[in-house]
Write a protein that holds these residues in place. Structure first.
Motif, PDB file in Angstrom:
ATOM      1  N   LEU A 107      -7.052   3.114   4.004  1.00 53.17           N
ATOM      2  CA  LEU A 107      -7.576   1.758   4.182  1.00 53.17           C
ATOM      3  C   LEU A 107      -7.276   1.169   5.555  1.00 53.17           C
ATOM      4  N   ILE A 151      -4.867  -4.273  -3.062  1.00 53.56           N
ATOM      5  CA  ILE A 151      -4.021  -3.108  -3.340  1.00 53.56           C
ATOM      6  C   ILE A 151      -3.481  -3.185  -4.757  1.00 53.56           C
ATOM      7  N   GLN A 174      -2.836   5.011   0.644  1.00 54.17           N
ATOM      8  CA  GLN A 174      -3.664   3.813   0.854  1.00 54.17           C
ATOM      9  C   GLN A 174      -3.576   3.344   2.298  1.00 54.17           C
ATOM     10  N   ALA A 196       0.825  -1.201   0.000  1.00 53.91           N
ATOM     11  CA  ALA A 196       0.000   0.000   0.000  1.00 53.91           C
ATOM     12  C   ALA A 196       0.867   1.262   0.000  1.00 53.91           C
TER      13      ALA A 196
END
Ligand SMILES: Nc1ncnc2c1ncn2[C@@H]1O[C@H](COP(=O)(O)OP(=O)(O)OP(=O)(O)O)[C@@H](O)[C@H]1O
Ligand SMILES: [Mg+2]
Lengths: 273, 352, 312
Positions: A182, B102, A178, A174
């Motif tokens: 997330l 991802i 992100q 990530a």
């Protein structure tokens, strides 16, 4: 065992005595708002009248443009809070991760500065920009209240979320953004709720900014209710009704979100203005 | 899958040098364990391989590529943390599929890979649960599942079993080993538990104060420790060390005890310096010959007997496999197995 | 670059692919930048601008001119300013002491378990969340000398009617009563947080040693929550100094100037007389007063922590 019970009853009554000023105040506030002028002027005072003056509430909305002011309040508080969350939550994250204590000090000093000292320069700035008649000056200046609250609360929350989760996400591929969106953000949701509620409350309650910056059309509720006092033949019933209308949303929010508010305030001990 | 090359790597936090100079070559598919006492820099080294810490000097390569400047997310490695670091707001399935999500992998493909990993680890029934609803061992498995779903070049484990109880630890040890045999992915595993190291590793790297003490296969380390530190660190109960020197072809301790020289050592090469004689407790037997001493402590576990014997001032610990009727305070004679004895230079600590 | 001298000769000859060690840690600055911009615009810019305005003479609608220290000198010789400073300090002192006392007592009670504790605590916190202006309006009605409910309640216990906020001698204590009513809960919450962090064991051993409730409070609880009390004092001081809504809504500084604090005087100067330069100078001095007081209290807090640490 007997003395234990006695002890508990004693504590209960002690607490009751301490809470009574609050209870009596709000009861009296409700009573005032539901009485006709005659009952409000009676001596000895009447707590529960024979006839309830619901018309006081109707009057508040009919005569004072109160719906408009309420809408203004919603717009100002809502926008200022959302903007504060939008920039303050990532900022709290960044500051917590950077361990940037100096930026936290800026927030502390912002907390110490009297609201009025922001008003002079910003008032001049808004005048120069020619946006004084709109809601924007108030929205912008409410950021002075909401941003520090949000940042402060969020720093506290992100500091307690374990770094390893984010490292794991990093390894999982990530990007920083992100990881934030997330992993860090969902975990900090309770903190965001606290920041949101506190920001709403202290922005909604703010008076000093409105009193300087609001024009007739852009008043928020606290300013509107204050103006009722100064410009009208003071008539207690509608005034108390108006006061109750202004503060009711906050009180309801407080009741429902008591736990979060207590948590937020005990942890960060924040208050805007 | 890939090899990992660690070349003269150093690490400093500010002025504190943590890793002094470490070089390790790890072949493709190898299971390498980093052991060492607490604070010796195992986690730091692992985190440098993972890309979570910068490398102060030296070079780390995964496969052909030097990864010093690659970010963690670009290294294609998977890591299992000591406390698992499961995402608390995601279900087991989402935890395991996170890396693929991802990468914007095809959801159907992700689901099937998660399912396959779950079946390998026996997690099929738990896929919809959240981490807080799992036991320690299950969390451990999910953490491993998250690693294997990705099919990475290298697995990194940082003390993955230290939060489990003893029984579960033994079981998971077996499962991780089996998993490695099945997948054949290069694995670097950190622990300070030497039993884990001995049972699981193809190759053990013993770290001490940021330096490599010895690299080798588990039994090599056990049989031929390169120095006093490795000798004392590997093996439990720990090896006996007796200080002394060589005189007329035999070892004489400071207290006057005489011991036979270890097999294969010429008296000449050991003469004239301060020495340390090393013998493991399990290489001592009570045969009625040899050194005479007094039993000072005696613990029987059933399968074996641990005893300490005072031989003229030197307290020697012994591990007997047979049932001996020993009592505390009793006289006993113990015999040292020359073939398994070691001799170290007392000053340098190096094996002779 | 690495500041480490190579341990062994081999290292220097080792060529590192790629040039320098890069930052592998995620870059967190992008998260902070938007807030920095906003804080710069609405918080830091006003600070700077106020400072600049304070050395200018500018009444709105007239032209601005550089005035140097003139505004500050004027402030020093302005009896109304000194009076307002005195009011501020009195008001602040009382508004710290009273909530601290009641808040601490309340925290001690709410730290114990008893029936309906959650509900009562919820009610107790209410005043702090209520809109100050709305609260002030209702208090104004309650303070009414003829029709107010407070004088009626006093008459029930035989105390003569008071003029409350309508008498220069009682206006500040009356306002402090409202401030105390509203902000005692915040003190309570902070102290409650402190009490929650107090370990139980010392109390058990004190119990065994025969310490009574007061001794336990005096020698165990109080030292342990001292840092939290200090935080509460600091926050309360800052808030009381800045108090505006209640005073403005109830008295506007009156009767006369009997309850005019610096904040109210500042408001009048800047937004009734539109004397921006002078108002800015006042804001600067006011800010310095707040920071100085907070700083003194912070020093005391450091000391109280130090005493706390020594006492262990
Ligand atoms: N970020 C850091 N800043 C400064 N020093 C650090 C940092 N991380 C680790 N250290 C220090 O580096 C040394 C090695 O730490 P490391 O975590 O690698 O040890 P370890 O071998 O994994 O030990 P353990 O078995 O206890 O996990 C320790 O002395 C530790 O204090
Ligand atoms: Mg470690």
């Amino acid at each position: 065992m007997g003395s234990r019970l006695l002890n508990k009853i004693g504590l209960f009554f002690g607490a009751l005595v301490l809470v009574s000023p609050a209870i009596l105040f709000f009861l009296w506030m409700i009573s005032l708002s539901l009485k006709f002028e005659i009952d409000n002027g009676a001596y000895p005072p009447i707590l529960i009248p024979e006839r309830f003056a619901w018309s006081n509430y109707a009057k508040v909305f009919e005569e004072n443009n109160f719906l408009l002011y309420m809408w203004n309040s919603v717009l100002v508080t809502g926008t200022a809070t959302l903007l504060a969350l939008l920039i303050g939550v990532p900022a709290g994250y960044g500051i917590a991760r950077l361990k940037a204590e100096r930026s936290a000090i800026v927030i502390m000093i912002a907390r110490m500065t009297p609201g009025l000292s922001y008003l002079i320069p910003l008032f001049l700035l808004f005048q120069w920009l020619g946006i004084l008649g709109t809601l924007w000056p108030q929205i912008i200046i409410h950021l002075v209240v909401t941003v520090p609250i949000v940042v402060w609360v969020m720093i506290g929350y992100f500091e307690t979320t374990p770094m390893e989760l984010e490292e794991a996400a990093n390894i999982d591929g990530a990007s920083s953004w992100q990881v934030f969106r997330l992993v860090a953000l969902p975990i900090a949701k309770p903190g965001i709720v606290v920041a949101f509620i506190l920001s709403i409350i202290f922005s909604w309650n703010n008076f000093v900014f409105g009193v300087v910056l609001a024009s007739r059309e852009t008043r928020t509720l606290p300013v509107a209710v204050y103006n009722m006092l100064s410009y009208e033949q003071v008539s207690w019933g509608p005034l108390a009704a108006a006061a109750l209308v202004v503060t009711l949303p906050v009180l309801v929010l407080t009741m429902f979100a008591q736990r979060q508010i207590v948590a937020g305030l005990t942890a960060g001990a924040v208050k805007g203005g | 899958m890939a090899s990992v090359t660690i070349n003269n790597v150093q690490k400093a936090f500010g002025n504190a040098k943590i890793i002094h100079d470490v070089s390790v070559d790890i072949a493709d598919g190898e299971f390498v364990i980093l052991v060492g006492p607490s604070g010796c820099g195992k986690s730091t080294l692992l985190r440098m391989i993972a890309g979570l810490e910068t490398i102060s000097a030296g070079k780390i390569a995964i496969g052909e590529h030097t990864v010093n400047n690659l970010r963690a997310r670009d290294r294609n490695i998977a890591m299992v943390f000591q406390n698992y670091a499961l995402y608390p707001h995601m279900t087991v399935a989402d935890n395991m599929g996170f890396a693929l999500r991802i990468k914007k992998a095809d959801p159907a493909d992700t689901a099937s890979r998660v399912k396959r990993a779950a079946s390998i680890l026996g997690l099929e029934k738990l896929l919809d649960r959240y981490p807080r609803q799992l036991s320690g061992g299950q969390r451990q498995r999910v953490a491993m599942g998250r690693a294997i779903v990705r099919d990475p070049q290298v697995f990194l484990f940082d003390e993955p079993l230290s939060n489990l109880d003893a029984k579960l630890r033994v079981q998971m040890r077996g499962e991780i080993k089996a998993l490695h045999q099945r997948l054949g992915t290069t694995t670097i595993y950190v622990t300070h538990d030497q039993i884990e190291a001995m049972t699981m590793a193809d190759k053990i790297v013993v770290l001490h104060d940021g330096l490599v003490e010895q690299i080798g296969a588990p039994l090599d380390l056990y049989d031929r420790p390169a120095n006093l530190f490795v000798a004392g660190f590997i093996g439990s109960p720990a090896m006996n060390f007796i200080h002394g020197h060589v005189e007329e072809g035999i070892f004489r301790s400071a207290g006057g005890l005489t011991l036979p020289l270890p097999e294969g050592i010429q008296p000449a090469e050991a003469a004239g310096r301060e020495l340390v004689y090393g013998i493991r407790p399990e290489h001592i037997r009570a045969t009625g010959q040899g050194l005479s001493g007094t039993v000072t402590l005696m613990e029987a576990t059933g399968s074996e007997i641990f005893a300490t014997v005072d031989c003229g001032g030197e307290v020697i610990s012994c591990l007997f496999r047979e049932r001996l009727a020993l009592k505390q305070g009793e006289a006993v004679r113990i015999e040292i197995d020359r073939a398994s004895a070691h001799l170290f230079d007392a000053r340098t600590g190096q094996r002779i | 670059m690495s500041a480490i001298a190579p341990e062994r000769a081999g290292v220097t000859t080792q060529a590192i692919e790629g040039s320098q060690p890069v930052r592998l840690a995620p870059n967190y600055w992008p998260f902070v930048v938007p807030a920095l911009v906003v804080v710069g615009a609405v918080i830091v810019f006003p600070w700077a601008f106020t400072l600049w305005m304070s050395v200018n003479s500018w009444t709105l609608g007239q032209s601005r001119s550089f005035a140097g220290m003139e505004n500050y000198l004027r402030l020093a010789s302005d009896p109304r300013f000194w009076e307002s400073l005195w009011h501020t300090l009195t008001y602040t002192f009382l508004s710290v002491v009273a909530p601290m006392f009641f808040g601490t007592v309340a925290a001690l009670i709410f730290d114990a378990r008893f029936p309906l504790r959650g509900l009562l605590r919820g009610l107790f916190v209410m005043p702090m969340m209520a809109t100050p202006v709305a609260v002030a309006l209702v208090w104004t009605m309650m303070f009414h000398p003829q029709l107010g409910v407070l004088n009626y309640l006093l008459s029930l216990v035989g105390i003569p009617a008071q003029e409350w906020i309508f008498n220069p001698n009682t206006v500040i204590p009356s306002l402090v009563a409202v401030e105390t009513w509203q902000w005692t809960p915040l003190v309570m919450l902070i102290v409650l947080g402190g009490l929650a962090s107090v370990p139980r064991e010392p109390f058990e051993s004190a119990e065994i040693d025969g310490a009574n409730a007061w001794q336990q409070f005096r020698y165990l609880t109080l030292p342990m929550i001292a840092p939290f009390l200090m935080i509460a004092v600091i926050i309360r001081t800052i808030d009381a100094l800045k108090s505006f809504d209640i005073i403005y809504a109830m008295t506007q500084g009156g009767p006369g100037t009997a309850s005019e604090t610096i904040n109210i005087y500042l408001y009048n100067t800047a937004f009734s007389y539109y004397d921006m330069g002078y108002g800015s100078a006042m804001a600067v001095v006011f800010f310095i007063v707040i920071v100085a007081l907070s700083f003194i209290l912070l020093m005391l807090r450091q000391r109280s922590q130090w005493i706390d640490a020594e006492g262990k």
